[in-house]
Every structure is written in structure tokens, then in C-alpha cells.
Design a protein around this motif. Structure first.
Motif, short mmCIF file in Angstrom:
data_model
loop_
_atom_site.label_atom_id
_atom_site.label_comp_id
_atom_site.label_asym_id
_atom_site.label_seq_id
_atom_site.Cartn_x
_atom_site.Cartn_y
_atom_site.Cartn_z
N MET A 1 12.98 -3.36 -13.61
CA MET A 1 11.82 -4.07 -14.14
C MET A 1 10.82 -4.24 -13.01
SD MET A 1 10.86 -5.23 -16.93
CE MET A 1 11.66 -6.18 -18.14
N ARG A 2 9.60 -3.97 -13.26
CA ARG A 2 8.56 -4.07 -12.23
C ARG A 2 7.49 -5.04 -12.67
NH1 ARG A 2 8.21 -0.28 -8.35
NH2 ARG A 2 6.01 -0.66 -8.21
N GLY A 3 6.86 -5.66 -11.71
CA GLY A 3 5.69 -6.48 -11.99
C GLY A 3 4.50 -5.56 -12.25
N VAL A 4 3.42 -6.10 -12.76
CA VAL A 4 2.27 -5.29 -13.12
C VAL A 4 1.06 -5.62 -12.26
CG1 VAL A 4 0.80 -4.58 -15.06
CG2 VAL A 4 3.16 -5.19 -15.47
N SER A 5 1.21 -6.45 -11.28
CA SER A 5 0.07 -6.83 -10.44
C SER A 5 -0.59 -5.60 -9.85
CB SER A 5 0.54 -7.74 -9.30
OG SER A 5 -0.53 -7.98 -8.41
N VAL A 7 -2.71 -5.89 -7.33
CA VAL A 7 -3.08 -6.20 -5.95
C VAL A 7 -1.84 -6.70 -5.22
CG1 VAL A 7 -4.68 -7.47 -4.48
CG2 VAL A 7 -5.37 -6.86 -6.79
N SER A 8 -0.94 -5.77 -4.98
CA SER A 8 0.30 -6.10 -4.28
C SER A 8 0.48 -5.15 -3.12
CB SER A 8 1.49 -5.99 -5.24
OG SER A 8 1.66 -4.63 -5.61
N ARG A 9 1.48 -5.40 -2.32
CA ARG A 9 1.78 -4.51 -1.20
C ARG A 9 2.05 -3.09 -1.73
NH1 ARG A 9 6.39 -6.23 2.88
NH2 ARG A 9 5.07 -8.05 2.83
N ALA A 10 2.75 -2.99 -2.85
CA ALA A 10 3.08 -1.67 -3.41
C ALA A 10 1.82 -0.86 -3.75
CB ALA A 10 3.95 -1.83 -4.65
N THR A 11 0.74 -1.53 -4.11
CA THR A 11 -0.51 -0.84 -4.45
C THR A 11 -1.43 -0.70 -3.24
OG1 THR A 11 -1.78 -2.82 -5.01
CG2 THR A 11 -0.46 -1.83 -6.78
N ARG A 12 -0.87 -1.00 -2.05
CA ARG A 12 -1.67 -1.08 -0.83
C ARG A 12 -2.85 -2.03 -1.09
NH1 ARG A 12 -1.12 4.74 -0.37
NH2 ARG A 12 -3.36 4.95 -0.36
N PHE A 13 -2.51 -3.13 -1.74
CA PHE A 13 -3.45 -4.21 -2.04
C PHE A 13 -4.65 -3.70 -2.85
CE2 PHE A 13 -0.94 -5.31 1.63
CZ PHE A 13 -0.34 -6.48 1.17
N GLY A 14 -4.34 -2.93 -3.90
CA GLY A 14 -5.36 -2.47 -4.83
C GLY A 14 -6.03 -1.17 -4.43
N ARG A 15 -5.49 -0.47 -3.44
CA ARG A 15 -6.13 0.75 -2.95
C ARG A 15 -5.50 2.04 -3.44
NH1 ARG A 15 -5.41 -1.21 2.60
NH2 ARG A 15 -6.38 -3.21 2.52
N ARG A 21 -0.04 4.11 -13.49
CA ARG A 21 0.31 5.34 -14.21
C ARG A 21 1.21 6.25 -13.38
NH1 ARG A 21 -0.46 4.52 -19.38
NH2 ARG A 21 -2.57 3.87 -19.86
N ARG A 22 1.19 6.10 -12.05
CA ARG A 22 1.96 7.04 -11.24
C ARG A 22 2.95 6.39 -10.28
NH1 ARG A 22 -2.40 7.81 -6.76
NH2 ARG A 22 -0.72 8.60 -5.52
N ALA A 23 3.18 5.11 -10.39
CA ALA A 23 4.11 4.42 -9.49
C ALA A 23 5.49 5.08 -9.51
CB ALA A 23 4.23 2.95 -9.85
N HIS A 24 5.94 5.51 -10.67
CA HIS A 24 7.28 6.13 -10.78
C HIS A 24 7.40 7.39 -9.92
CE1 HIS A 24 4.91 8.43 -13.65
NE2 HIS A 24 5.83 9.37 -13.55
#
Length: 137
Positions: A1-5, A7-15, A21-24
Motif C-alpha cells: 500500500m502506498r501513500g498518494v502524496s 510532495v514526498s521524498r519518493a517524488t523528489r519533493f514534487g520533481r 503513473r510510473r512509480a511502479h
């Protein structure tokens, strides 16, 4: 289960464009080595299906080797360097976080693939202190 934020570290803070769509496509499993026992088991750990990388935790490793608070101790450094070489030889990505740029360059030379030389919380705290100091009376 993943969060949907967004603006997180995983998204390089929204970058990261189209992150949701492509996190997987970018997920990986990284395990951490911090004890004598884990050092002795690097090859076995690397064989575990799904493990993509092995992170060496220098602070906890130093404590585990009997040198708490001394990640620069020669025994700890030798263990780190040996671990990086063995992880790479096992076909996995070695990684580490270490605050000394010179040592990090050495780890990269040895084959480390992912490294950090700063901790986000520390960088944030220093910048907050710097900004606040401009407004202190």
C-alpha cells in the motif's frame, strides 16, 4: 500500500513528472547491513530474491563493531570498504550515507552506486537556523 502524496521524498519533493503513473517502474528493495553477522552474510543476503541493493549503515555498524560514535575508526572503514566490494561482486547495488565527501568519493571508486553526503533533516535544520539568525534581535 502506498501513500498518494505528490510532495514526498519518493517524488523528489514534487520533481518527478507523472510520478503517480510510473512509480511502479522505479521501486526497488534495499536492505541494510549494520552488524558483524550481516557483514558475514552479505552474499547470502544478496541472493534473496527481490533484493536490489544493500545499504551499509556506518553509525550502527560502528557501534556493532565496538566503536560507537566512531564510523571513521580504521576497523569500521575497512569493513565498509570490504562490504562495498563484496556487495558489488554479488551483483547488487551498494549504498551508504556518510558525511565526509572525501570518504564518499572513495566509496564511489570502490563501486558504491547510491550515496548520500547529507541528511535532509540536518540540512533543513541548518538552513532554518541560518534564516532565523537573520531576524534575531
Amino acid at each position: 500500500m502506498r501513500g498518494v502524496s505528490g510532495v514526498s521524498r519518493a517524488t523528489r519533493f514534487g520533481r518527478v513528472p507523472r510520478y503517480h503513473r510510473r512509480a511502479h517502474e522505479e521501486l526497488c528493495l534495499i536492505v541494510q547491513v549494520e552488524t558483524r553477522e550481516a557483514l558475514a552474510s552479505i552474499e547470502a543476503i544478496a541472493e534473496v530474491e527481490g533484493v536490489d541493493g544493500i545499504f551499509v549503515g556506518p553509525a550502527d555498524l560502528a557501534a556493532g563493531l565496538g566503536h560507537p560514535g566512531e564510523p571513521g575508526h580504521p576497523e569500521v572503514q575497512a569493513a565498509i570498504e570490504d562490504a562495498i566490494i563484496r556487495i558489488r561482486a554479488a551483483g547488487k547495488a551498494p549504498g551508504i550515507l556518510y558525511p565526509d565527501e572525501e570518504r564518499v568519493r572513495r566509496y564511489l571508486e570502490l563501486g558504491a552506486v547510491f550515496v548520500a553526503v547529507g541528511v535532509d533533516a540536518g540540512m533543513l535544520a541548518r538552513e532554518a537556523d541560518r534564516l532565523a539568525s537573520r531576524f534575531r534581535l
